[in-house]
Design an enzyme around this catalytic site. Structure first.
Site, PDB file in Angstrom:
ATOM      1  N   ASP A  64       0.798  -1.230   0.000  1.00 52.74           N
ATOM      2  CA  ASP A  64       0.000   0.000   0.000  1.00 52.74           C
ATOM      3  C   ASP A  64       0.830   1.278   0.000  1.00 52.74           C
ATOM      4  O   ASP A  64       0.332   2.343  -0.359  1.00 52.74           O
ATOM      5  CB  ASP A  64      -0.939   0.029   1.223  1.00 52.74           C
ATOM      6  CG  ASP A  64      -0.191  -0.076   2.541  1.00 52.74           C
ATOM      7  OD1 ASP A  64       1.038  -0.268   2.534  1.00 52.74           O
ATOM      8  OD2 ASP A  64      -0.847   0.010   3.604  1.00 52.74           O
ATOM      9  N   HIS A  65       2.095   1.196   0.392  1.00 52.56           N
ATOM     10  CA  HIS A  65       2.870   2.428   0.547  1.00 52.56           C
ATOM     11  C   HIS A  65       3.409   2.933  -0.789  1.00 52.56           C
ATOM     12  O   HIS A  65       3.226   4.070  -1.158  1.00 52.56           O
ATOM     13  CB  HIS A  65       4.019   2.206   1.526  1.00 52.56           C
ATOM     14  CG  HIS A  65       3.608   2.370   2.949  1.00 52.56           C
ATOM     15  ND1 HIS A  65       2.661   1.591   3.537  1.00 52.56           N
ATOM     16  CD2 HIS A  65       4.021   3.235   3.903  1.00 52.56           C
ATOM     17  CE1 HIS A  65       2.494   1.972   4.792  1.00 52.56           C
ATOM     18  NE2 HIS A  65       3.314   2.970   5.039  1.00 52.56           N
ATOM     19  N   ASP A 119       4.689  -1.226  11.034  1.00 50.82           N
ATOM     20  CA  ASP A 119       4.189   0.095  10.709  1.00 50.82           C
ATOM     21  C   ASP A 119       3.676   0.707  12.008  1.00 50.82           C
ATOM     22  O   ASP A 119       2.954   0.047  12.764  1.00 50.82           O
ATOM     23  CB  ASP A 119       3.060   0.023   9.680  1.00 50.82           C
ATOM     24  CG  ASP A 119       2.763   1.407   9.151  1.00 50.82           C
ATOM     25  OD1 ASP A 119       3.249   1.749   8.063  1.00 50.82           O
ATOM     26  OD2 ASP A 119       2.066   2.170   9.857  1.00 50.82           O
ATOM     27  N   ARG A 379       0.211  12.854  10.254  1.00 53.44           N
ATOM     28  CA  ARG A 379       1.539  13.443  10.483  1.00 53.44           C
ATOM     29  C   ARG A 379       1.743  14.656   9.591  1.00 53.44           C
ATOM     30  O   ARG A 379       1.405  14.614   8.404  1.00 53.44           O
ATOM     31  CB  ARG A 379       2.643  12.421  10.180  1.00 53.44           C
ATOM     32  CG  ARG A 379       2.673  11.343  11.211  1.00 53.44           C
ATOM     33  CD  ARG A 379       3.814  10.366  11.053  1.00 53.44           C
ATOM     34  NE  ARG A 379       3.785   9.498  12.209  1.00 53.44           N
ATOM     35  CZ  ARG A 379       4.133   8.216  12.206  1.00 53.44           C
ATOM     36  NH1 ARG A 379       4.585   7.654  11.108  1.00 53.44           N
ATOM     37  NH2 ARG A 379       4.055   7.516  13.318  1.00 53.44           N
ATOM     38  N   SER A 535       7.636   7.071  12.684  1.00 57.63           N
ATOM     39  CA  SER A 535       7.423   5.782  12.021  1.00 57.63           C
ATOM     40  C   SER A 535       8.228   4.653  12.657  1.00 57.63           C
ATOM     41  O   SER A 535       9.107   4.873  13.480  1.00 57.63           O
ATOM     42  CB  SER A 535       7.802   5.889  10.548  1.00 57.63           C
ATOM     43  OG  SER A 535       9.177   5.625  10.391  1.00 57.63           O
ATOM     44  N   ARG A 537      10.014   2.667  10.728  1.00 55.76           N
ATOM     45  CA  ARG A 537      10.978   2.222   9.692  1.00 55.76           C
ATOM     46  C   ARG A 537      12.340   1.919  10.301  1.00 55.76           C
ATOM     47  O   ARG A 537      13.000   2.792  10.867  1.00 55.76           O
ATOM     48  CB  ARG A 537      11.064   3.251   8.560  1.00 55.76           C
ATOM     49  CG  ARG A 537      11.646   4.579   8.931  1.00 55.76           C
ATOM     50  CD  ARG A 537      11.460   5.594   7.803  1.00 55.76           C
ATOM     51  NE  ARG A 537      10.045   5.952   7.669  1.00 55.76           N
ATOM     52  CZ  ARG A 537       9.603   7.135   7.288  1.00 55.76           C
ATOM     53  NH1 ARG A 537      10.446   8.098   6.976  1.00 55.76           N
ATOM     54  NH2 ARG A 537       8.311   7.391   7.192  1.00 55.76           N
TER      55      ARG A 537
HETATM   56  C1  MIC Z   1       4.576   6.416   8.083  1.00 55.88           C
HETATM   57  O1  MIC Z   1       3.399   6.730   8.203  1.00 55.88           O
HETATM   58  O2  MIC Z   1       5.526   7.147   8.426  1.00 55.88           O
HETATM   59  C2  MIC Z   1       4.906   5.047   7.491  1.00 55.88           C
HETATM   60  C3  MIC Z   1       5.466   5.276   6.153  1.00 55.88           C
HETATM   61  O3  MIC Z   1       3.712   4.312   7.364  1.00 55.88           O
HETATM   62  C4  MIC Z   1       5.883   4.329   8.424  1.00 55.88           C
HETATM   63  C5  MIC Z   1       6.395   3.057   7.889  1.00 55.88           C
HETATM   64  C6  MIC Z   1       7.495   3.210   6.875  1.00 55.88           C
HETATM   65  O4  MIC Z   1       8.338   4.094   6.994  1.00 55.88           O
HETATM   66  O5  MIC Z   1       7.535   2.386   5.951  1.00 55.88           O
HETATM   67  C7  MIC Z   1       5.314   4.049   9.817  1.00 55.88           C
HETATM   68  O6  MIC Z   1       4.428   4.752  10.263  1.00 55.88           O
HETATM   69  O7  MIC Z   1       5.826   3.170  10.514  1.00 55.88           O
HETATM   70 FE1  SF4 Z   2       0.275   4.803   5.099  1.00 61.00          FE
HETATM   71 FE2  SF4 Z   2       1.732   5.517   7.244  1.00 61.00          FE
HETATM   72 FE3  SF4 Z   2       0.178   7.284   5.973  1.00 61.00          FE
HETATM   73 FE4  SF4 Z   2      -0.940   5.368   7.357  1.00 61.00          FE
HETATM   74  S1  SF4 Z   2       0.348   7.006   8.170  1.00 61.00           S
HETATM   75  S2  SF4 Z   2      -1.551   6.029   5.328  1.00 61.00           S
HETATM   76  S3  SF4 Z   2       0.429   3.664   7.029  1.00 61.00           S
HETATM   77  S4  SF4 Z   2       1.989   6.252   5.153  1.00 61.00           S
END
Ligand code: MIC
Ligand code: SF4
Length: 640
Positions: A64-65, A119, A379, A535, A537
């Site tokens: 999905d990302h 995630d 965010r 996140s 990550r």
């Molecule tokens: C995000 O919202 O920052 C992400 C992208 O979903 C990350 C995961 C990632 O960096 O792949 C998260 O929230 O953990």
């Molecule tokens: Fe995707 Fe992270 Fe955004 Fe949620 S917060 S929609 S998991 S990138």
């Protein structure tokens, strides 16, 4: 034993350790989820552990990302993920099916289960009563291999909800109010457990909006009871059999209580550049807005988009702005089509995007220079949208739609009557884009398909007793993993290629970081409070490790990032006296005598000829893992 929901679930899942606040406990994990951006690395690690099939009750791999497929790299990742899922007994959700947390809530989450996901917004499933936590990919790989997951037994904060939300006020305003009160590190070490009469006025997707964005408080997780409303939701998803009641006992004791009267809440908004920077919309005034973006795992449910559709009915969005909408799942889209509400959205001029994370992680829809964007996401860290000087605000779908219509930030109560929406009795259930786990003898025949961008995992040496080097970078409070390891359309395709992605570490903070790290043969990072928020990550630990970062020394850390540092053999240390932060500058030469990491560590700032005392929150096991050079070598030994 009388108890909170948290105590009830944890007591059934603790396999090691005592349920005492702050003590490390190991939990049996029922389910795992991954998404593509963290998943490729997690499965490379799972493969390296050498287990034949996942050992959880069930595990799901989502895509999905990054669904852009702008070249072979991304498409190769998807192909790899699908083949791994089929080979090792996982469910696989294909790209376009929807956002992992929305799909997990609709189709998988079970009350009373434990879940970890690679995630940070995995707590979305807390809306249904799962004890769901974000974790690094390696921890998820270990859980899939049958290892327990370790956390510090949390402080249990009861969030007592009373009253009922007024028209044009919704679940997003509840979590924005929580953030207004406790800010982006007020939840560290805590579980936010919702209770009280107000709970029954919120639907499961409403609850999930709250638990989803609870992540922004830094908490371990957030959770709601599983009650009649949960039962109805699961029945409507043809999953009635997954329901069980989960409510706190009448005399349950919380370690702390926060009270929120839903009837008193007003439309709220988080101002740039922090989800904790919250004010009432009416206090902010009529700022001009250039873009409105709706969706993300926080606000892309059917309820949310129905409200948006009804508010847009017969209207056209303001000339000065763009409106993008990314629905959470195909189920949401199908219902909007069936009810005709999708037409109102299309007719009003919205751009309908894929059912994916999209703009939320900077995969397109970057605002124009110095633009103002109002988003229903979770965010708004500086630069995350893809435009360094954009101002991003976070608000409810109600605020966002009102703004899209008027072109200026608008309190939605000015739109007049609140739209009446009709939710379906039964959802359209169509799992044809989720591949089921194969039976073992079929699974064993699957070949794992890799591409040239999927590079082998780097391996690291055990850590020595004395660490020496220079300070490569000194940063302020609340540094996010988006600062450390940015995402977005340029960098996300490199998630399975550590040598390449490491070139972007701290890119926006110090464009010279990579060269400095290379020229100095690695070194140290100095940080303020709440280092590594945001996140899950693990690339924010793995890539700095690859560049030779030996220790990160801060005033305090965010939970998931701290665990990721340990997992990849970077020592996370904190100042005994936080004023010592001022006694270190960039380029200073440091020497740390690590010892067995059971107590304080003394550091010598050789440049300033000053001794500085450091401490840590590491368990004996963390110390063992660090000394071994990280969790992968350690787990391989343990599980054999
Ligand atoms: C995000 O919202 O920052 C992400 C992208 O979903 C990350 C995961 C990632 O960096 O792949 C998260 O929230 O953990
Ligand atoms: Fe995707 Fe992270 Fe955004 Fe949620 S917060 S929609 S998991 S990138």
């Amino acid at each position: 034993m009388a108890g909170t929901i948290t105590e009830k679930i944890l007591s059934q899942h603790i396999v090691e350790g005592k349920p005492e606040m702050g003590q490390e406990v190991a939990l049996r994990i029922d389910n795992t989820l991954t998404q593509d951006a963290t998943g490729t690395m997690a499965y490379l690690q799972f493969e390296a552990i050498g287990i034949d099939r996942v050992k959880t009750e069930f595990s799901v791999s989502f895509v999905d990302h990054n669904t852009l497929q702008s070249d072979f790299k991304n498409a190769d990742d998807h192909r790899y993920l699908q083949s791994v899922a089929q080979r090792y007994g996982l469910y696989f959700s294909k790209p376009g099916n929807g956002i992992c947390h929305q799909l997990f809530l609709e189709r998988f989450a079970k009350p009373g289960n434990t879940l970890i996901g690679s995630d940070s917004h995995t707590p979305t499933a807390g809306g249904i009563g799962s004890f769901a936590m974000g974790a690094g990919g390696l921890d998820v790989a270990c859980a899939m291999a049958g290892a327990p997951f370790r956390i510090k037994y949390p402080k249990i904060v009861g969030v007592k909800l009373t009253g009922k939300l007024n028209d044009w006020v919704s679940a997003k305003d509840v979590i924005l109010e929580v953030l207004r009160r406790i800010d982006v590190k007020g939840g560290v070490g805590k579980v936010l457990e919702y209770f009280g009469d107000g709970v029954k006025t919120l639907s499961v997707p409403d609850r999930a909006t709250i638990t989803n964005m609870g992540t922004e408080t830094g908490c371990t997780t957030s959770i709601f009871p599983s009650d009649e409303i949960t039962k109805q939701f699961l029945e409507a998803q043809e999953r009635g059999a997954d329901w069980k009641e989960l409510i706190p006992d009448a005399n349950a004791q919380y370690d702390e209580v926060i009270e929120i009267n839903l009837s008193e809440l007003e439309p709220m908004i988080a101002l740039p550049h922090s989800p904790g920077n919250v004010k009432k919309v009416k206090e902010v005034g009529m700022i001009n807005v250039d873009q409105v973006a709706m969706g993300s795992c926080t606000n892309s449910s059917l309820r949310d988009l129905k409200v948006v559709a009804q508010a847009l009915k017969g209207k056209t969005i303001a000339n000065n702005l763009h409106l993008t909408i990314s629905p959470g799942s195909r189920q949401v889209v199908e219902h909007l089509m069936e009810s005709g509400e999708m037409r109102y959205i299309v007719q009003a001029g919205a751009r309908i995007m894929e059912n994916a994370c999209g703009a939320c992680i900077g995969m397109g829809c970057a605002p124009s220079s110095a633009a103002t964007s109002v988003r229903t996401f979770n965010r708004n860290f500086k630069g995350r949208s893809g435009t360094a000087d954009a101002d991003v605000y976070l608000a409810s779908p109600e605020v966002a739609v009102a703004t899209a219509i008027t072109g200026v930030l608008t309190d939605p109560r000015e739109l007049g009557e609140y739209p009446k929406i009709e939710m379906p009795e039964k959802f359209f259930v169509n799992d044809n884009m989720t591949l089921k786990p194969l039976v073992e003898n079929e699974a064993n025949k699957i070949e794992i398909l890799r591409g040239p961008n999927i590079k082998p995992l780097p391996s690291f040496e055990p850590i020595g007793n004395v660490l020496e080097g220079n300070v490569l970078l000194k940063v302020e409070d609340n540094i996010t993993t988006d600062h450390i390891m940015p995402a977005g359309a340029k960098i996300l395709p490199l998630r399975s290629n550590i040598p390449e992605i490491s070139k972007y570490v701290f890119e926006a903070v110090d464009p010279e970081f990579y060269n400095k790290a290379k020229n100095n043969n690695g070194g140290f990072i100095i940080g303020g409070d709440n280092y590594g928020q945001g996140s899950s990550r693990e690339h924010a630990a793995l890539a700095p490790k690859y560049l030779g970062v030996k220790a990160v020394i801060t005033k305090s850390f965010a939970r998931i990032h701290l665990a990721n540092l340990v997992n990849f053999g970077i020592i996370p240390l904190t100042f005994v006296n936080s004023e010592d932060y001022d006694n270190i500058n960039e380029s200073d030469k440091l020497e740390l005598v690590i010892g067995d990491l059971t107590g304080e560590v003394t550091m010598l700032n050789k440049t300033k000829d000053k001794e500085i005392k450091l401490t840590h929150t590491l368990s004996k096991l963390d110390a063992e893992i660090l000394k071994a050079g990280g969790k992968l070598p350690w787990i391989k030994k343990t599980l054999k």
